[in-house]
Design an enzyme around this catalytic site. Structure first.
Site: not given
Ligand SMILES: [Zn+2]
Length: 270
Positions: A116, A139, A141, A169, A210
């Site tokens: 990525e 990134h 999940h 909050e 994802h």
């Molecule tokens: Zn991912």
């Protein structure tokens, strides 16, 4: 030279990805993190003129030419990073308009940066234009945010408002809201470009079915952003199927704005 294993940027990233794994956000080789590092931070630990190998990036990012990134490796498991940082992490310098990455440390088993990498680098470009202090793209999940993308309207205003309504909050932590991408093929320049476009207006970008991308000035802030959004999604998934008797009104949101000195994204509150 000082031992790079004791460098704050390495130890902080090791602790952060270990914590991400402990939160259940990064099964198997899921998740990736990149941190922009100043040359001045590196020179005590590395000879920046000693290039181990050069790896083509597959995209151009002229804005990042000469910049250094500490980044997690492709196929690597976050649960293993703490035991072997030099195999699981790497430090690269982008050159040739960002089309090449010079490896200066890490990926010792011949590996390379996360698949990525395009989404990370393009997101750095987008966030640095909004906030010159941005340093981190993350990134992962998280299960509840992911679950929410199956059952909630993906409209960005609706999605953001639901998250804000789940914990008092939330609007203080992410007044810029969350942007949402539909399902797309991951690991491509296309999803990288789409993510970067969404990063222009928010520090959180959902990848439907994802996971999520977060950006911030340091690892704590970025982790905290994702942690807060995931907590809100967890509450949503606990209550979405129940009769809702109470909520946080827009009037209450305006009180939060005033009290905490934040401004909700334009047009998101009535
Ligand atoms: Zn991912």
């Amino acid at each position: 030279m000082k031992d790079i294993m004791n460098a704050p940027f390495v130890t902080e990233l090791v602790r952060t990805v270990t914590n991400m794994y402990a939160h259940g956000w990064d099964e198997r080789n899921g998740g990736n993190v990149s941190v922009l590092i100043d040359e001045a931070q590196l020179v005590d630990y590395l000879d920046v003129n000693s290039v181990i190998r050069t790896i083509p990036t597959g995209f151009a990012a002229p804005e990042l030419d000469g910049k250094y990134f500490l980044v997690t490796g492709t196929g690597k498991y976050f649960k293993n990073v703490q035991y072997d940082p030099a195999n699981n992490l790497g430090i690269v310098r982008l050159t040739d308009n960002g089309t090449q990455a010079q490896l200066l440390w890490g990926f010792a088993d011949g590996g390379r940066f996360t698949s990525e990498f395009p989404a990370h680098m393009m997101s750095h470009v987008a966030r640095l234009k909004v906030d010159p202090n941005n340093r981190v793209v993350m990134h992962c999940h998280p299960a509840n945010l992911l679950a929410m993308t199956f059952v909630h309207d993906l409209d960005e205003i609706a999605f953001t408002r639901t998250l804000w309504q789940m914990c008092t909050e939330c609007i203080v932590v992410f007044p810029d809201g969350v942007n949402v991408l539909p399902w797309m093929l991951c690991g491509t320049n296309e999803i990288g470009e789409a993510t970067a476009e969404k990063m222009k207006t928010a520090r959180l970008v959902i990848w439907s079915q994802h996971g999520i991308y977060g950006a911030g000035k340091d690892l704590d802030e970025t982790f905290g952003l994702i942690e807060t959004a995931e907590k809100a999604a967890e509450i949503y998934m606990k209550i979405a199927h129940l009769p809702i008797l109470n909520t946080i009104s827009d009037e209450a949101m305006h009180q939060l704005e005033d009290h905490f000195g934040v401004k909700a994204r334009e047009g998101y509150l009535s």
